[in-house]
Design an enzyme around this catalytic site. Structure first.
Site, PDB file in Angstrom:
ATOM      1  N   TRP A 126       0.804  -1.371  -0.204  1.00 44.72           N
ATOM      2  CA  TRP A 126      -0.118   0.104  -0.004  1.00 44.72           C
ATOM      3  C   TRP A 126       0.896   1.309   0.111  1.00 44.72           C
ATOM      4  O   TRP A 126       0.344   2.336  -0.245  1.00 44.72           O
ATOM      5  CB  TRP A 126      -0.898  -0.102   1.331  1.00 44.72           C
ATOM      6  CG  TRP A 126      -0.302   0.061   2.582  1.00 44.72           C
ATOM      7  CD1 TRP A 126       0.795  -0.488   2.924  1.00 44.72           C
ATOM      8  CD2 TRP A 126      -0.669   1.155   3.842  1.00 44.72           C
ATOM      9  NE1 TRP A 126       1.138   0.085   4.352  1.00 44.72           N
ATOM     10  CE2 TRP A 126       0.309   1.072   4.731  1.00 44.72           C
ATOM     11  CE3 TRP A 126      -1.668   2.123   3.778  1.00 44.72           C
ATOM     12  CZ2 TRP A 126      -0.149   1.683   5.862  1.00 44.72           C
ATOM     13  CZ3 TRP A 126      -1.692   2.599   4.723  1.00 44.72           C
ATOM     14  CH2 TRP A 126      -1.114   2.609   5.857  1.00 44.72           C
ATOM     15  N   GLU A 137       0.542  -3.129  12.706  1.00 41.36           N
ATOM     16  CA  GLU A 137       0.440  -4.509  12.426  1.00 41.36           C
ATOM     17  C   GLU A 137       0.733  -5.324  13.822  1.00 41.36           C
ATOM     18  O   GLU A 137       0.626  -6.788  13.663  1.00 41.36           O
ATOM     19  CB  GLU A 137       1.697  -4.698  11.368  1.00 41.36           C
ATOM     20  CG  GLU A 137       1.210  -4.456  10.138  1.00 41.36           C
ATOM     21  CD  GLU A 137       2.470  -4.993   9.140  1.00 41.36           C
ATOM     22  OE1 GLU A 137       3.539  -5.129   9.303  1.00 41.36           O
ATOM     23  OE2 GLU A 137       2.061  -4.642   7.822  1.00 41.36           O
ATOM     24  N   LYS A 152       2.368   0.012  16.265  1.00 39.76           N
ATOM     25  CA  LYS A 152       3.653   0.146  15.553  1.00 39.76           C
ATOM     26  C   LYS A 152       3.606   1.408  14.792  1.00 39.76           C
ATOM     27  O   LYS A 152       4.592   2.019  14.605  1.00 39.76           O
ATOM     28  CB  LYS A 152       3.703  -1.146  14.499  1.00 39.76           C
ATOM     29  CG  LYS A 152       4.766  -1.095  13.654  1.00 39.76           C
ATOM     30  CD  LYS A 152       4.749  -2.333  12.686  1.00 39.76           C
ATOM     31  CE  LYS A 152       5.922  -2.303  11.797  1.00 39.76           C
ATOM     32  NZ  LYS A 152       5.589  -3.457  10.748  1.00 39.76           N
TER      33      LYS A 152
HETATM   34  C1  BGC Z   1       4.624  -1.887   7.445  1.00 35.99           C
HETATM   35  C2  BGC Z   1       3.768  -1.557   6.650  1.00 35.99           C
HETATM   36  C3  BGC Z   1       4.393  -1.431   5.068  1.00 35.99           C
HETATM   37  C4  BGC Z   1       5.515  -2.439   4.849  1.00 35.99           C
HETATM   38  C5  BGC Z   1       6.467  -2.109   3.455  1.00 35.99           C
HETATM   39  C6  BGC Z   1       5.864  -2.753   7.285  1.00 35.99           C
HETATM   40  O1  BGC Z   1       6.641  -2.788   8.257  1.00 35.99           O
HETATM   41  O2  BGC Z   1       3.974  -2.034   8.734  1.00 35.99           O
HETATM   42  O3  BGC Z   1       2.720  -0.787   6.811  1.00 35.99           O
HETATM   43  O4  BGC Z   1       3.510  -1.471   4.178  1.00 35.99           O
HETATM   44  O5  BGC Z   1       6.347  -2.429   5.971  1.00 35.99           O
HETATM   45  O6  BGC Z   1       7.159  -0.950   3.830  1.00 35.99           O
END
Ligand code: BGC
Length: 723
Positions: free
Chosen positions: A321, A463, A574
């Site tokens: 995203w 996350e 996070k």
């Molecule tokens: C983040 C995500 C992100 C991904 C790639 C992850 O650590 O939590 O939101 O899309 O990294 O950058």
């Protein structure tokens, strides 16, 4: 570290991985890590290709590295020269953010080597290097240059059945294991001196040896040209790399560099934010714009940008995203053709998203969380390795991060609103919005005994809390997506037959009615004392400080989320989640609400993702607190200057460049400090300059018009711009 040039003096093997990212050269087609000519896998050398993926054995799929055609190793009287050698007196590397030229200057003792190289913006297949060797002692110099396969592959091997050829143009071709994609690197040289020439072919590649007796005081110049092409490049791919090399050799290094610079100059001028008042911040902003511009796809119209750009294979070279929410804004306001490419990638991968929805028993389009070619899901069930047991940890990003489809629809609608260009919606974009909306209809949880509709068992941007219900961000994105589907009817009000035919073609009659019924029933944000609850039950979690959670770690690399993560049972998050929602839907919330939620969530945010700070900075500007945004801005903009950001998720290396922060820095400066907003199709300014900035000047395009924005203490204007 002034002006435009990032420099590093001295050689330190421990920072080789980070330096490879910071000094990256790329052109959207490929990325050459910032390592010296003689580097191999030990120094994390790689030439990462955009959009070419492969799986090795049962490991996860990752982008493929092409054999490295600018390899050069010097030997003096049989002794190998390297910056880590005892005899080395001085070593420096440089990267010029104006044109992406990487330079080195190493005094090996008997030889001083200075070089400059670039990955061409004028010809996406080409990279070139010019080496100046000043001889400081009499002796025998041997230059071993060629195409090296000694590269840093995280999950390699990917290239099999190597076919090498020597001659004026040397060549190394191989085929990927999974899909049989051919990758070819060619190389030729233009020495401005005489030397004995010999060739070597071995497992590690194919090399040309130039041998010559040298005398103190001599100056030798060698230009090296290398080109890469793959069987995905269209009909002429087989001859493309060889011809590119030959052409470059004929033109010479200076002419190739001139062409490259001309293109870079145009690119830079289209997005450059001139920040006055704080040189350190201005430098960091230049760095972040360089990094985002150098990985943008310019050679093909339907490609997107991976989360770690072209700096290597971390994050599987996948599209997240990040592309729609973090990279897209800079491009749509400055280089709309690239914003369009990012979205065309999503249009092209709609079938993959529909397959994924069906795989989970839903209708419509559920985009891959980590999208690879064809929309294939690159995200595995196990993305983290536990540092204690060394066992893979089941994570649910792939299954539950359903806001991704809404993020894609959000960008599609913004593209139309900012550019005024409807053709993208006509050519597949409207279908994407409809299918994403259909996914949210079928993914909704209705109840027999209540009118309420929930989204249960999801993961929001934060996350660390997996499988939650009614994540405020996710619900808002789902509603926005469904409203955007309904909005399409208005957008196409002058072409009702076309739109009805589209609905019919997609079998949408019942879904249209379902959208109208469903939207008002979806649970909106729940507030307690003005604070929005991130998800149902969040306020019941332990309320402790970030320091408390950090103090519970038994290993610095420990993963904070998942089943046993230290954050999961607490309110520590996070990355921006409620605040990201507030940044993306500013009209939903009053300044007072934003301010209160900011004050609540910011101290509870680890900023464990490079996507976090910019959302907090944007919302701080919005509430008239740009000084609070300042440190977050610096943290965002400087990340690829300092080589910062998290390097590990459990036992998995996640380092690389940070395009989301690069795009975030543009957003903070343009949308936050200058306060650029589109209102009824016209750009407006609501400036919030922090005390450190005296003036911001930058170009934008809106509805096809080229404009210049100027914001200073004296006032704010948007002027027409001549290109
Ligand atoms: C983040 C995500 C992100 C991904 C790639 C992850 O650590 O939590 O939101 O899309 O990294 O950058």
């Amino acid at each position: 570290m002034q002006g435009w040039i990032l420099k590093k003096e001295g050689y330190d093997a421990n920072s080789a991985a980070a330096d490879g990212n910071r000094f990256l050269c790329a052109n959207g087609y490929m990325g050459l890590r910032g390592v010296c000519e003689e580097a191999g896998k030990e120094q994390f050398a790689a030439v990462t290709l955009a959009g070419v993926y492969d799986r090795y054995m049962d490991r996860w799929r990752e982008p493929v590295n092409a054999p490295h055609g600018l390899f050069v190793q010097l030997y003096f009287n049989g002794m190998k020269m390297g910056p880590g050698n005892r005899e080395t007196l001085r070593h420096e590397i440089r990267l010029d953010y104006r044109d992406g030229v990487f330079g080195r200057d190493t005094d090996f003792g008997p030889v001083r080597l200075q070089s400059e190289r670039f990955v061409s913006m004028a010809d996406c297949h080409l990279m070139a290097d010019r080496l100046h060797m000043r001889i400081l002692r009499d002796g025998l110099l041997e230059i071993r240059t060629g195409i090296s396969a000694d590269l840093w592959d995280i999950n390699g091997l990917h290239l099999f059945d190597p076919q090498c050829r020597t001659g004026e143009t040397i060549l190394c071709g191989a085929v990927t294991g999974e899909k049989g994609i051919s990758v070819k690197t060619t190389q030729c040289v233009r020495p401005e001196f005489r030397a004995e020439e010999a060739f070597e072919e071995e497992n590690e590649g194919v090399f040309r040896i130039l041998r010559r007796k040298v005398n103190r005081g001599e100056e030798l110049v060698l230009s090296v040209f290398a080109a890469v092409s793959t069987s995905l490049d269209g009909a002429a791919w087989e001859i493309c790399a060889e011809e590119c090399c030959r052409r470059a050799k004929k033109k010479g290094f200076d002419a190739c560099l001139r062409e490259h610079r001309e293109v870079w100059d145009r690119i830079r001028r289209r997005s450059e934010i001139v920040l006055e008042g704080d040189e350190e911040a201005a430098f960091a902003l230049r760095a972040s714009q360089y990094h985002l511009n150098c990985i943008a796809p310019r050679h093909a119209g339907n490609m997107s940008i991976p989360a770690r750009g072209l700096s290597g294979q971390t994050y599987k070279g996948a599209i997240f995203w990040d592309a729609e929410i973090f990279f897209f804004p800079m491009f749509v306001h400055t280089q709309p053709e690239i914003a369009r490419s990012l979205l065309e990638y999503r249009i092209e991968t709609l079938p993959g998203a529909m397959r994924k929805a069906a795989e989970y028993g839903f209708r419509g389009a559920f985009y891959a969380w980590e999208s690879q070619e064809g929309g294939e899901e690159g995200c595995t069930n196990f993305n983290v390795v536990d540092v204690f047991t060394h066992r893979p940890v089941r994570t649910y990003f792939r299954d539950k991060q359903i806001h991704i489809s809404g993020d894609v629809a959000y960008a599609l609608r913004s593209y139309y609103e900012i550019t005024g260009d409807r053709s993208l919606l006509e050519n597949g974009g409207a279908a994407v919005i409809l299918e994403c909306a259909r996914f949210y209809i079928s993914r909704a949880n209705t109840h027999a005994d209540s009118e309420n509709v929930d989204y249960a068992d999801v993961i929001g941007p934060d996350e660390y809390h997996e499988r939650v219900t009614n994540n405020a961000f996710t619900n808002r994105m789902a509603v926005h997506c469904m409203e955007s589907a309904l909005e399409l009817k208005k957008i196409f009000r002058d072409r009702p037959e076309w739109f009805d035919a589209l609905l019919q073609e997609r079998g949408y009659e019942k879904d249209w009615a379902a959208l109208e019924r469903l939207i008002p029933r979806i649970r909106g944000p729940v507030r307690q004392n003005g604070i929005i609850e991130q998800f149902d039950g969040y306020f019941q979690l332990e309320d402790c400080t970030l320091e408390t959670v950090r103090s519970r770690l038994m290993d610095p690399r420990e993963y904070w989320g998942g089943d046993h993560g230290v954050a999961g049972t607490t309110r520590i998050i996070k990355q921006a989640d409620v605040i990201a929602m507030m940044a993306l839907f500013p009209d939903d919330f009053t300044d007072d609400e934003v301010e209160r939620n900011w004050a609540y969530y910011e101290p509870r945010t680890e900023h464990g993702s490079s996507l976090s700070s910019c959302m907090y900075a944007l919302t701080a500007c919005r509430t008239g607190n740009p000084d609070r945004a300042w440190d977050l801005f610096l943290r965002t903009a400087e990340i690829d200057v300092t080589g910062g950001g998290k390097q590990w998720a459990g036992e998995i290396y996640i380092g690389g460049t940070h395009p989301a922060s690069n795009g975030g820095a543009w957003m903070i400066a343009a949308l936050g400090f200058a306060g650029l907003r589109m209102k009824n199709g016209e750009p407006e300014l609501h400036p919030n300059l922090p005390r450190q900035i005296s003036k911001l000047t930058f170009p934008i395009t809106a509805k096809g018009k080229n404009l210049t924005v100027e914001v200073s203490r004296e006032g704010a204007v948007i002027r027409d711009r001549q290109t």
